[in-house]
Design an enzyme around this catalytic site. Sequence first.
Site, short mmCIF file in Angstrom:
data_model
loop_
_atom_site.label_atom_id
_atom_site.label_comp_id
_atom_site.label_asym_id
_atom_site.label_seq_id
_atom_site.Cartn_x
_atom_site.Cartn_y
_atom_site.Cartn_z
N GLU B 130 0.82 -1.23 0.00
CA GLU B 130 0.00 0.00 0.00
C GLU B 130 0.83 1.25 0.00
O GLU B 130 0.54 2.21 -0.70
CB GLU B 130 -0.91 0.06 1.24
CG GLU B 130 -2.12 -0.82 1.19
CD GLU B 130 -1.77 -2.23 1.53
OE1 GLU B 130 -0.62 -2.45 1.94
OE2 GLU B 130 -2.62 -3.11 1.37
N HIS B 199 -10.15 -5.03 10.69
CA HIS B 199 -10.85 -4.86 9.42
C HIS B 199 -12.13 -4.06 9.59
O HIS B 199 -12.98 -4.08 8.73
CB HIS B 199 -11.19 -6.21 8.81
CG HIS B 199 -9.96 -6.96 8.37
ND1 HIS B 199 -9.10 -7.55 9.26
CD2 HIS B 199 -9.45 -7.17 7.14
CE1 HIS B 199 -8.11 -8.11 8.60
NE2 HIS B 199 -8.30 -7.89 7.31
#
Lengths: 388, 395
Positions: B130, B199
């Site tokens: 990322e 998450h």
Amino acid sequence: MAQLTHRTSSLLKPLSFALSSTRHLSSTTPITVETSLPFTGHNIEPPSRSVETTPQELIKFFRDMALMRRMEIASDSLYKAKLIRGFCHLYDGQEAVAVGMESAITRKDCIITAYRDHCLFLGRGGTLVEAFAELMGRKEGCSKGKGGSMHFYKKEGGFYGGHGIVGAQVPLGCGLAFAQKYSKDENVTFAMYGDGAANQGQLFEALNMAALWDLPAILVCENNHYGMGTAEWRAAKSPAYYKRGDYVPGLKVDGMDAFAVKQACKFAKEHALKNGPIILEMDTYRYHGHSMSDPGSTYRTRDEISGVRQERDPVERIRKLVLAHDLATEKELKDTEKEIRKEVDDAIAKAKESPLPDPSELFTNIYVKGYGVESYGADRKELRAVLP
Amino acid sequence: MAAMLHSVGVTSASVTSNKFTAFSINSLPVIRSESRTVSFAINGTRKTGKVTTKAVATQAENPTSAASKPGHELLLFEALREGLEEEMDRDPRVCVFGEDVGHYGGSYKVTKGLADKYGDLRVLDTPIAENSFTGMAVGAAMTGLRPIVEGMNMGFLLLAFNQISDNCGMLHYTSGGQFTIPTVIRGPGGVGRQLGAEHSQRLESYFQSIPGIQMVACSTPYNAKGLMKAAIRSENPVVLFEHVLLYNLKERIPDEEYILSLEEAEMVRPGEHVTILTYSRMRYHVMQAAKTLVNKGYDPEVIDIRSLKPFDLYTIGNSVKKTHRVLIVEECMRTGGIGASLTASINENFHDYLDAPIVCLSSQDVPTPYAGTLEEWTVVQPSQIVTAVEQLCKQ
């Protein structure tokens, strides 16, 4: 008639072709120069040590490097006079990398580097006034005084900065290479970083992606052997930075020899356009400390610094080459240096007079022309918000 | 424009908390995951009826909607894809970076089919990196490309925080205006269905103080498509927050092209008694609570703020001047969340118009637990909203 002048220095082996005794300062007679050291390759056949150049280029190298050297030394004095504040990372000692790279590429190729960016900015077409004004935080600076020493940019010159966070510019560099591949415009990107940044994870992530998609990215490690105060052998298990790409080929270059740099960059550009990324390690040295707040002598001896200055100084090397090829006399070179000194002093004076930015500039350039975008519903009526 | 909750298992039908508080919640209207559809009216007509078997797109007197054609029905992720596709057709510089966006079609199917249509370079499958692919997007944007970075889950973008804050947000300023960074950073966030702590993150609060970026949160297919298009066309870096549980919302949207303003809030339900400010998934909890409130005789005004940075203080201000009471319902954390900033903003600007202190209902300051009941208690439930409004209106 051919003149072969031998100098006492064992570093130089000039092979000059026919040159008359009068000096052709702007001639384009080709001269071949040998680099001081051979290149070392990793997974690649290194280029030859013989570099083609011209007297014009030699004189230009001397002039450009002397200008960069003078600018950095002047910045040193300005910093001590408290006209430049904050961080100031000086590039003297490493000028050969900037000048050699610039001579091998065009302005359409992109260069991106970290915070030691003053000289690269000059090489890409930046003016002295813009540089000094930016360092002193004036309106006429290249970033309108809002960036500072670590944020020099020149869009028209293909210079993408100027970044403060170590290593963060390498993924950006790969992004520039991606855009070049996307637009299919046959240019390359030189993403520069230091031996300290070579241990950043994002560098390897970016390298992986560049290799995966064959992006025309050339990663240049300017190895000045010290990551601020930490020597390279204390920070990296493997200080052979040109080998760290593993599947990506690498080349180790003597970064104090502008012609070696030029040859390597030319070679790398051809390689990158065909085969994807390549790593260049420039073995160079900085005379100043990491920045102006670092004396630079706590982690290395003064003998070491003066030793490098005597044996490997890039400007001296070019001076000796110029004199060896009889392209100018000592006096002419000294005059050039005096001119440069005057030029730099004039630029500083002009920058000192330039005004500070207007207070309203605090809020400009945060967003592009205000906010958002013209919006409309399905019936084409505009729905733009009016903010207080 | 009527929005219908099409329950396909991943909707916000999590209202079935039995032992929630001292109240007996069992009597709350429950939207279960069966094939029942419930219609809300966004504007105009207030439908208090709960269930309609055949959902019809009612044309309310919404001046911004297409009054001529009925439009077409789709799910929220399809609306995002439609917006994305239209922009990619329109401008060849638009490209997508993300994990599994290409061949796989996107983990939430937002980019499904696009790689086949536009090729691997425009819909780029990145490795799991990322930090660097966000950096690459910024670098590409500096030269004029318009990349869209998809974080598979918003929480993963924390790894790219440096790139988003320093390079995305600040480059336009530190370069004195030389470079613009027209990136869009998008992804699903928020508390899902027992996805675990890492998450279920809400990054709005982390990004909100980065100068130079704009943040928007979509909540319906209509505004998802409009905001996606506006974000792509904007010259500023925009972070578009989607929600994991809202991807299967179904709505009828117009066939004609439309773009929504990135800085504008949406009036969901006009009212008189109290202003309820919300965004993303909490909008649906609020609307559910609104039904109960209407039954009890209250008239809440519900505004979906949509623009998280900068706040649309114009719409919000007008509402505050009308109702004099504010309730903020958000899914962000209590400490330093969007609600905290909004409270400060409203207090600063509209203090004189307030009859009561602003009440802010946010998620608890805890990592989201896995257990279903615990997870429900971390986010704001409609019953809490009802209680808060009742207390607010008493003052």
